[in-house]
Design an enzyme around this catalytic site. Structure first.
Site, PDB file in Angstrom:
ATOM      1  N   TYR A  63       6.848  11.881  -4.127  1.00 20.80           N
ATOM      2  CA  TYR A  63       6.919  10.770  -5.072  1.00 20.80           C
ATOM      3  C   TYR A  63       8.283  10.826  -5.742  1.00 20.80           C
ATOM      4  O   TYR A  63       8.563  11.702  -6.555  1.00 20.80           O
ATOM      5  CB  TYR A  63       5.833  10.874  -6.141  1.00 20.80           C
ATOM      6  CG  TYR A  63       4.416  10.749  -5.652  1.00 20.80           C
ATOM      7  CD1 TYR A  63       4.127  10.207  -4.404  1.00 20.80           C
ATOM      8  CD2 TYR A  63       3.353  11.172  -6.438  1.00 20.80           C
ATOM      9  CE1 TYR A  63       2.816  10.094  -3.964  1.00 20.80           C
ATOM     10  CE2 TYR A  63       2.043  11.054  -6.011  1.00 20.80           C
ATOM     11  CZ  TYR A  63       1.769  10.519  -4.776  1.00 20.80           C
ATOM     12  OH  TYR A  63       0.470  10.410  -4.348  1.00 20.80           O
ATOM     13  N   PRO A 214      -8.009   3.773  -6.601  1.00 20.20           N
ATOM     14  CA  PRO A 214      -9.333   3.412  -7.131  1.00 20.20           C
ATOM     15  C   PRO A 214      -9.363   2.028  -7.754  1.00 20.20           C
ATOM     16  O   PRO A 214     -10.435   1.446  -7.916  1.00 20.20           O
ATOM     17  CB  PRO A 214      -9.597   4.497  -8.180  1.00 20.20           C
ATOM     18  CG  PRO A 214      -8.232   4.932  -8.628  1.00 20.20           C
ATOM     19  CD  PRO A 214      -7.386   4.863  -7.379  1.00 20.20           C
ATOM     20  N   LEU A 215      -8.175   1.507  -8.086  1.00 16.03           N
ATOM     21  CA  LEU A 215      -8.082   0.163  -8.655  1.00 16.03           C
ATOM     22  C   LEU A 215      -7.364  -0.797  -7.716  1.00 16.03           C
ATOM     23  O   LEU A 215      -6.885  -1.850  -8.119  1.00 16.03           O
ATOM     24  CB  LEU A 215      -7.357   0.214 -10.013  1.00 16.03           C
ATOM     25  CG  LEU A 215      -8.046   1.075 -11.069  1.00 16.03           C
ATOM     26  CD1 LEU A 215      -7.217   1.134 -12.343  1.00 16.03           C
ATOM     27  CD2 LEU A 215      -9.440   0.548 -11.369  1.00 16.03           C
ATOM     28  N   GLY A 216      -7.270  -0.410  -6.435  1.00 18.81           N
ATOM     29  CA  GLY A 216      -6.662  -1.284  -5.444  1.00 18.81           C
ATOM     30  C   GLY A 216      -5.242  -0.933  -5.073  1.00 18.81           C
ATOM     31  O   GLY A 216      -4.701  -1.439  -4.102  1.00 18.81           O
ATOM     32  N   GLY A 217      -4.582  -0.075  -5.877  1.00 20.22           N
ATOM     33  CA  GLY A 217      -3.235   0.365  -5.535  1.00 20.22           C
ATOM     34  C   GLY A 217      -2.210  -0.739  -5.680  1.00 20.22           C
ATOM     35  O   GLY A 217      -2.143  -1.425  -6.699  1.00 20.22           O
ATOM     36  N   PHE A 218      -1.395  -0.920  -4.635  1.00 17.69           N
ATOM     37  CA  PHE A 218      -0.320  -1.910  -4.688  1.00 17.69           C
ATOM     38  C   PHE A 218      -0.849  -3.345  -4.663  1.00 17.69           C
ATOM     39  O   PHE A 218      -0.122  -4.291  -4.949  1.00 17.69           O
ATOM     40  CB  PHE A 218       0.662  -1.682  -3.536  1.00 17.69           C
ATOM     41  CG  PHE A 218       1.306  -0.333  -3.562  1.00 17.69           C
ATOM     42  CD1 PHE A 218       2.145   0.032  -4.608  1.00 17.69           C
ATOM     43  CD2 PHE A 218       1.049   0.588  -2.564  1.00 17.69           C
ATOM     44  CE1 PHE A 218       2.732   1.282  -4.645  1.00 17.69           C
ATOM     45  CE2 PHE A 218       1.633   1.845  -2.589  1.00 17.69           C
ATOM     46  CZ  PHE A 218       2.479   2.196  -3.634  1.00 17.69           C
ATOM     47  N   THR A 219      -2.131  -3.513  -4.310  1.00 20.62           N
ATOM     48  CA  THR A 219      -2.786  -4.818  -4.347  1.00 20.62           C
ATOM     49  C   THR A 219      -4.003  -4.709  -5.250  1.00 20.62           C
ATOM     50  O   THR A 219      -5.094  -4.381  -4.795  1.00 20.62           O
ATOM     51  CB  THR A 219      -3.225  -5.267  -2.930  1.00 20.62           C
ATOM     52  OG1 THR A 219      -2.104  -5.211  -2.048  1.00 20.62           O
ATOM     53  CG2 THR A 219      -3.765  -6.685  -2.952  1.00 20.62           C
ATOM     54  N   PRO A 220      -3.844  -4.931  -6.541  1.00 24.01           N
ATOM     55  CA  PRO A 220      -4.939  -4.725  -7.493  1.00 24.01           C
ATOM     56  C   PRO A 220      -6.199  -5.493  -7.111  1.00 24.01           C
ATOM     57  O   PRO A 220      -6.143  -6.582  -6.535  1.00 24.01           O
ATOM     58  CB  PRO A 220      -4.348  -5.237  -8.819  1.00 24.01           C
ATOM     59  CG  PRO A 220      -2.868  -5.079  -8.650  1.00 24.01           C
ATOM     60  CD  PRO A 220      -2.602  -5.358  -7.200  1.00 24.01           C
ATOM     61  N   LEU A 221      -7.331  -4.904  -7.440  1.00 28.67           N
ATOM     62  CA  LEU A 221      -8.611  -5.515  -7.125  1.00 28.67           C
ATOM     63  C   LEU A 221      -8.731  -6.896  -7.767  1.00 28.67           C
ATOM     64  O   LEU A 221      -8.409  -7.076  -8.938  1.00 28.67           O
ATOM     65  CB  LEU A 221      -9.747  -4.629  -7.631  1.00 28.67           C
ATOM     66  CG  LEU A 221      -9.892  -3.248  -6.981  1.00 28.67           C
ATOM     67  CD1 LEU A 221     -10.930  -2.424  -7.740  1.00 28.67           C
ATOM     68  CD2 LEU A 221     -10.288  -3.382  -5.520  1.00 28.67           C
TER      69      LEU A 221
END
Length: 294
Positions: A63, A214-221
Site C-alpha cells: 500500500y 466490506p462496503l464495496g471498496g472502490f465501487t461503494p455499495l
C-alpha cells in the site's frame, strides 16, 4: 464514545481481538499509491481508531508502497501490547501504480523483511499470503511453494502466524495441509456473497474470516433496499452493511477503512447497531437483487 466491545470478540491466531477492526489501505494516496493528501489527518485517524478500542489493524507494505506502514509506525509505535497488526504479501507496485505479482521465494522473503522494517517490528503477528493467480478475484492454482516460504520464515521467528487472501476453498484446504491457517481474507459484503458456505465452514473450524471491501471498496455499495432499512433504523447504509456482517457469522472480523475521523466514528458505531429480525430478512435478499441486476 461507541463501545465496540458490543460487536464481540473472536480468536485471531493466539489472540482474542474485537471484531471491529481497521483497514489501513485508504491511508495511502489515490489508487492506494503515493502519500496521502493529509499526512497529519492519517496519523489522527489511526490514533483515534486505537483510542476507540480497536485492537486489529490490517495493512500491507504494497500500500503506497511502504506509505501505509510508515504512517502506522509514526502514529502508533511503540505499539500497545494488545494491538495485532496483520499484513499481506505477494504483490508489488509498478511505477504506473499497477499491481504486479511477486510470489517468488525471494520476493516473499523481501516483502516480510520490508514489512518488519517499515512497521518497526521484529516479528509479524500474522502474514496473509494473497493469491495472485487471479488479480481481481480468486483463481485456482497451487500455493504450496509460497506457503513453504512463509513456513520457513515462521520457523525463523519472523512470522508468527499465516493466513490466506483472495483464495478458493481448494487453496484453503491445500494450505491447511501445509501450515496452520489462522484467517482467510476474501471479498465479501452484503451484496457479494459467494463465500457464504466457506464462511460457515471456517466458523466451524474456528478460523477467522476477514471480508475485504466490506462496503464495496472502490465501487461503494448502492442499494435502495439498504438505504430504506438504514432510514428506518436512523443509521447510514454503510453502518447497516457493517452491522449485517457482524450478524452474519461469529468468525467475521471487520476491517473497514477510511482516511476520515468522521467516517471512522460512523463505521465503528455499527458495533452498537441492532438489526431487528424483519430488517435482517430484507437485507438478506440484497444479494439476490444484485444478481438479477447483473
Amino acid at each position: 464514545m461507541t463501545d465496540i466491545s458490543k460487536a464481540g470478540t473472536f480468536k485471531l491466531a493466539d489472540r482474542i481481538v474485537k471484531r471491529m477492526g481497521y483497514g489501513a489501505m485508504q491511508l495511502a494516496g489515490p489508487g492506494v499509491f503515493g502519500p496521502p493528501k493529509d499526512h497529519d489527518g492519517a496519523l489522527a485517524v489511526l490514533r483515534e481508531a486505537v483510542a476507540s478500542g480497536i485492537d486489529h489493524v490490517d495493512t500491507s507494505d504494497f500500500y503506497g508502497p511502504h506509505v501505509t506502514n510508515l504512517i502506522i509506525r509514526e502514529a502508533l509505535h511503540p505499539y500497545p501490547a494488545n494491538l495485532t497488526i496483520v499484513t499481506k504479501v505477494s504483490a508489488r507496485r509498478g511505477a504506473d501504480a499497477s499491481w504486479i505479482p511477486a510470489m517468488s521465494p525471494q520476493e516473499l522473503t523481501q516483502a516480510v523483511h520490508d514489512n518488519l522494517r517499515n512497521l518497526g517490528l521484529d516479528t509479524m503477528e500474522v502474514v496473509n499470503l494473497r493469491s495472485m493467480h487471479g488479480i481481481h478475484g480468486p483463481a485456482e492454482g497451487s500455493l504450496e511453494p509460497q506457503l513453504n516460504t512463509l513456513a520457513e520464515l515462521q520457523r525463523q521467528g519472523l512470522v508468527r502466524h499465516i493466513g490466506l487472501s483472495n483464495v478458493t476453498s481448494t487453496q484453503i484446504a491445500q494450505g491447511r495441509g501445509i501450515v496452520d491457517i489462522v484467517c482467510v481474507q476474501n471479498q465479501y459484503n452484503i451484496a457479494h456473497r459467494e463465500d457464504d458456505a466457506l464462511i460457515d465452514e471456517l466458523a466451524a473450524a474456528g478460523i477467522a474470516y476477514v471480508p475485504f471491501f466490506p462496503l464495496g471498496g472502490f465501487t461503494p455499495l448502492q442499494s435502495s433496499t439498504l438505504a430504506d432499512v438504514a432510514q428506518r433504523l436512523g443509521a447510514t447504509p454503510m453502518q447497516v452493511a457493517l452491522a449485517w456482517l457482524l450478524r452474519r457469522a461469529p468468525n467475521i472480523l471487520l476491517i473497514p477503512g477510511t482516511s476520515s475521523i468522521a467516517h471512522l466514528r460512523q463505521n465503528i458505531a455499527a458495533a452498537e447497531l441492532e438489526l431487528p429480525a424483519d430488517a435482517l430478512s430484507v437485507l438478506n435478499g440484497i444479494a439476490d437483487e444484485t444478481e438479477q441486476a447483473a
